[in-house]
Design an enzyme around this catalytic site. Sequence first.
Site, PDB file in Angstrom:
ATOM      1  N   HIS B 258      45.139  49.248  83.185  1.00  0.00           N
ATOM      2  CA  HIS B 258      45.278  47.817  83.436  1.00  0.00           C
ATOM      3  C   HIS B 258      44.014  47.064  83.007  1.00  0.00           C
ATOM      4  O   HIS B 258      44.078  46.127  82.198  1.00  0.00           O
ATOM      5  CB  HIS B 258      45.554  47.610  84.938  1.00  0.00           C
ATOM      6  N   GLU B 259      42.879  47.516  83.526  1.00  0.00           N
ATOM      7  CA  GLU B 259      41.630  46.816  83.209  1.00  0.00           C
ATOM      8  C   GLU B 259      41.271  46.976  81.730  1.00  0.00           C
ATOM      9  O   GLU B 259      40.698  46.070  81.124  1.00  0.00           O
ATOM     10  CB  GLU B 259      40.489  47.309  84.103  1.00  0.00           C
ATOM     11  N   HIS B 262      42.911  44.269  79.819  1.00  0.00           N
ATOM     12  CA  HIS B 262      42.063  43.062  79.834  1.00  0.00           C
ATOM     13  C   HIS B 262      40.900  43.226  78.859  1.00  0.00           C
ATOM     14  O   HIS B 262      40.570  42.321  78.094  1.00  0.00           O
ATOM     15  CB  HIS B 262      41.477  42.849  81.242  1.00  0.00           C
ATOM     16  N   GLU B 288      46.668  38.543  81.799  1.00  0.00           N
ATOM     17  CA  GLU B 288      47.395  39.512  82.611  1.00  0.00           C
ATOM     18  C   GLU B 288      48.531  40.155  81.812  1.00  0.00           C
ATOM     19  O   GLU B 288      48.917  41.294  82.090  1.00  0.00           O
ATOM     20  CB  GLU B 288      47.934  38.826  83.875  1.00  0.00           C
TER      21      GLU B 288
END
Lengths: 487, 487
Positions: B258-259, B262, B288
Amino acid sequence: MDIFDRAREITLVGSIGSILSWDQETYLPSGSADYRSEQLSYLAAHAHKLATSEDFLKSLAAAEASDDGSDLTRTANLRELRRETDRSVKIPTEFVARQSTAESAAHHAWIAARKASDFSLFAPHLQSLVDFALEKADLWGFASEPYDALLEGFERGTSTAAIAALFDDLVEKLTPLSAQAVAKTKASAPTLPDGPYPIRSQQDFNALIAAEIGFDFHTGRIDTTTHPFCTTLGPHDIRLTTRYEDSDFTSSLFGVMHEAGHGMYEQGVPTSDFGLPSGSAVSLGIHESQSRLWENQVGRSPEFWEKFYPIAQQYFPQLKRFALTDFLKYIHRAEFSPVRVEADEATYDLHIILRFRIERMLLNREITVAQVPDTWNGLFEQSFGFAPTDDANGCLQDIHWSMGGIGYFPTYTLGNINAAQLFTAATSVPEIAKATAAADYKPLLTWLRENIHSHGGSFDPPVLMQQATGKPPSTEDYLGHLAARYL
Amino acid sequence: MDIFDRAREITLVGSIGSILSWDQETYLPSGSADYRSEQLSYLAAHAHKLATSEDFLKSLAAAEASDDGSDLTRTANLRELRRETDRSVKIPTEFVARQSTAESAAHHAWIAARKASDFSLFAPHLQSLVDFALEKADLWGFASEPYDALLEGFERGTSTAAIAALFDDLVEKLTPLSAQAVAKTKASAPTLPDGPYPIRSQQDFNALIAAEIGFDFHTGRIDTTTHPFCTTLGPHDIRLTTRYEDSDFTSSLFGVMHEAGHGMYEQGVPTSDFGLPSGSAVSLGIHESQSRLWENQVGRSPEFWEKFYPIAQQYFPQLKRFALTDFLKYIHRAEFSPVRVEADEATYDLHIILRFRIERMLLNREITVAQVPDTWNGLFEQSFGFAPTDDANGCLQDIHWSMGGIGYFPTYTLGNINAAQLFTAATSVPEIAKATAAADYKPLLTWLRENIHSHGGSFDPPVLMQQATGKPPSTEDYLGHLAARYL
């Protein structure tokens, strides 16, 4: 804002820069060096602008004019702010920015040069830093030689000539002493049991020892870097770093005790005065006395190990087959090593004096940057009887020049001298001697807090030493300590 | 300095603040919170002063007056700088400093409150942050309700009413879908083999996966924090954080994916424009979409695990007795969990919509801060059929409010919608579909670089989505994705 608010603001900006520098050494991704240089340059220029602004100068003059001398700390703060200001205003803002950019680039070049053991990668950067140093010395002015102006920034109240005379004297007595100590080690040198000494175990043991001697982890921490250091990121944020060898746990341990000595000094200055001279360490020569005292007078003493060797044996089971007497011989060995940070007490100052002499020759233009490796190796051979195998183990080994720290090295030997003198004075108090003999270091730390830390930068180093020990700095106690330990 | 140099300077000051915030989350000693707040307040005030200075406003006006519209990026940068400036100048410098201090104090109170699971420790800080939010909304002005003004700071070109309508619609379709998915899991839910999954192994495996999907460690790194995040400390310095559970390696893995999503967005914007809107991410709803696409569309797909499950089995030997089909069922399980960051795709948006509704009620003064725990637990029970056991697993679980991020939450669900829509569009290209099916993600990343990252903030989010996917944002692809995965 009065002058003291302004001084605190400048320190705050400086502390932000220290956070960025700490991060640069510990965690910065390799691709981001250029932007970090920009960030650091920006902060350095901003701090310099504040420290040389009209408003700052007016506030300082107003406070001086209204000072009636009734508050000794206030008067000392004004005196030291004036000293710093007079130095700062002579350096233009654009010079500070250029220098900061050059230092950051030099630092990264040094890392690469050291890795490749290739001085030519670092030489143009060192040239640039020497040029900056000479330009600064000219801007500041100096009594006898450019080195005086640089030295004052690290150790106030002394001179290059005085240092050179002290060092010449020390070399004379150290040369036979170190040779004897090395010969004694050669005759009987036990070897530490084989590693690995797991890094995780070293970290745990080091943390235990650092806490035991008084380093406060509530306001500090330990990380890993190529070159160990201690840095202050705020009144309650003191960070140490070390490096690990898995073949010898004592390398990181003594490194941590050394940096914790610096750290405890920073944790002991009056934090409510953070940002003012009275809330800051006074000089590097006093700073180094704190690190060396905990590393050497305490950390290498038989009393210390009588208590902590059994604990070390739990962390590193291979020590169970190595007697304490052998371990003490091992940590008291003296060798002519090419690497300063691994040098023992009997030979350390020979490394320092070599660097001091090279710096002085560079600044007096008696040698060029290109001649540094040959000069280094030649001087080294005179003291140690052999030349370093390569530049990585020779003139590229230290971080200091890459950070623009020319004039810094002599404070290491001043630190050794001060450490011995302070330890002798403290342990002349019977209760402190008794506690220290039982490896209980609270009374010793309390004595240092009272006699050194709590005064911050209010007194000049020689005055501070006189007050604490009853005499000015001298080599007597230090040579006594070395003779007792090694001969 | 022209307006673009000035914008870059403000970003540089902001990036220094980001370094301090990152350090605050990762490594700051516990005793140093207060001074770190001072350092952050100082930088925030300095940046705000620069962004609202006469010089800045004059430079912006001059650049606007001379803009002939021939350079589309330049025109877009001026338009966005104008938008940001019009918002900034309405907030006084002293307000920014007060808010920053309050946020820092609130953040530390939140950590303590969450640890003690005691909302009352956080309540006065939340009250203060709500007051700041309302005061800001009044200063900025808003079309229909205060929330509009806050939302614009995170997601431009939409409104609270539009979000509420979209969310009402989504809830309607998600409620039966999530209930069906949870029932299906209950009927057949394999359990992951027992831990420990050693943290060191998780770190190594996570780093391998992050590199495999395209995160560049030359310009980034991963550390450990209580609450995972991604932050940009420079154009080439993108830092992710995660947290570890030694009973389940997938928690930190999906967190890292997820990160890293980003982070790859940040690594993909035009770095030469760093500090300008064209060199920055456009909005949180697009941000996101990148994190959720890599976490869910990629990371939870059977194709991904066909390739990487055998490697996971090497890092975590206990997986060797757990079939891939069971593992897929395990990571596709749906449960009504109280904790948002551990929620699955089938229930995640129910968490978000709850937070959005509470924030909106707080700002419309329909509830008080003291009513937050009860309101939270009541709404939660409506969606999930049970109440959280305590505040730590209820209204204290998220970091966002403690950082003043009211208005932020809706962008998570916008991200989910955008992620599905972008993945559908990208994989409608046959070569990308083929590579993705073989867990080769270079073509997918290239498509995202070209269609999203390279545009920075030059286009409004709906325009960017229209250009990239051929249609405005809609829930169609997202609901299709959820139905295919869970039913």
